[in-house]
Design an enzyme around this catalytic site. Structure first.
Site, short mmCIF file in Angstrom:
data_model
loop_
_atom_site.label_atom_id
_atom_site.label_comp_id
_atom_site.label_asym_id
_atom_site.label_seq_id
_atom_site.Cartn_x
_atom_site.Cartn_y
_atom_site.Cartn_z
N HIS A 82 0.83 -1.20 0.00
CA HIS A 82 0.00 0.00 0.00
C HIS A 82 0.86 1.26 0.00
CE1 HIS A 82 -3.07 -2.85 1.43
NE2 HIS A 82 -3.96 -1.97 1.00
N ALA A 141 17.15 -16.17 8.31
CA ALA A 141 15.96 -15.96 9.11
C ALA A 141 15.71 -14.50 9.40
CB ALA A 141 16.08 -16.73 10.42
N THR A 173 13.88 -6.78 -0.16
CA THR A 173 13.27 -5.66 -0.88
C THR A 173 13.82 -5.50 -2.28
OG1 THR A 173 14.88 -4.09 0.01
CG2 THR A 173 12.86 -4.43 1.28
N LYS A 174 14.98 -6.13 -2.56
CA LYS A 174 15.61 -6.05 -3.87
C LYS A 174 16.02 -7.45 -4.31
CE LYS A 174 17.39 -1.36 -3.25
NZ LYS A 174 18.60 -0.49 -3.22
#
Length: 214
Positions: A122, A177, A182-183
């Protein structure tokens, strides 16, 4: 052997060994879960109850899929094979996969418990621009941002890993873990952290893992 709550070989050894391993009531639960699993797909090896599948007709399970309890898959977009899972995939307890466009998981992938994979989130959080989300906006009213996720063959995701939109994880890679990916991660790598960073890559010429310095 149990990984993230999901036994790697829950059905091996016959009825007597199953009783010894799980006890009487555990064996009954296993029988129930086997029955429910075959109602989901003939390809599935075992999905432990309870599980939650939204958009079942848009989810493809490869041969020998195995899961722990609490599996949740949401395929919201109405596309064929929106969540595409390869063969011999094993996932632990409380794994959650959400797709508005596409989540593809390769063959022989192993996931521990509480892994989260999503191709959407979002809001828009750029430094500038009229389209950026305001902090005062109601969170559920912010625009959805969507980008496909792909996880290559023979990837291992550790306990509590989050894989976010637009990420591709190369084959044979390991994510430590509690890492937040994110990339994209290249093949044959080990990545850890939040956000996840590559710390080792395998050198086939030297036949050893090489430290990567950021």
């Amino acid at each position: 052997m149990s990984i993230g709550g999901c036994d790697k070989k829950p059905l091996d050894g016959g009825f007597i060994k199953t009783l010894q391993r799980y006890g009487f009531f555990g064996a009954l639960r296993l029988g129930r879960d086997l029955l429910f699993s075959k109602c989901v797909s003939s390809q599935v090896r075992l999905i432990r109850y309870p599980f939650y599948l939204r958009g079942r007709s848009f989810i493809h399970f490869g041969k020998n899929f195995t899961s722990g309890v609490g599996l949740r898959i949401d395929a919201f977009g109405g596309k064929a094979n929106q969540v595409l899972i390869g063969k011999n995939v094993e996932v632990g307890d409380y794994v959650h996969i959400g797709a508005l466009d596409s989540v593809v998981i390769g063959d022989d992938v192993l996931m521990a418990g509480k892994v989260y994979i999503s191709d959407h989130d979002h809001g828009i959080y750029r430094r500038s621009g009229e389209s950026a989300s305001l902090p005062t906006q109601i969170q559920s009213h912010k625009s959805l941002q969507i980008s496909p996720v792909r996880i290559g063959n023979n990837v291992w995701l550790g306990e509590g890993v989050c894989v976010l939109k637009g990420v591709e994880i190369g084959e044979n890679s390991i994510i430590g873990a509690a890492s937040v990916v994110t990339k994209s991660i290249p093949p044959n790598s080990i990545a850890v952290g939040s956000p996840a960073q590559v710390i080792k890559q395998y050198d086939f010429a030297l036949k050893e893992w090489i430290n990567v310095h950021g």
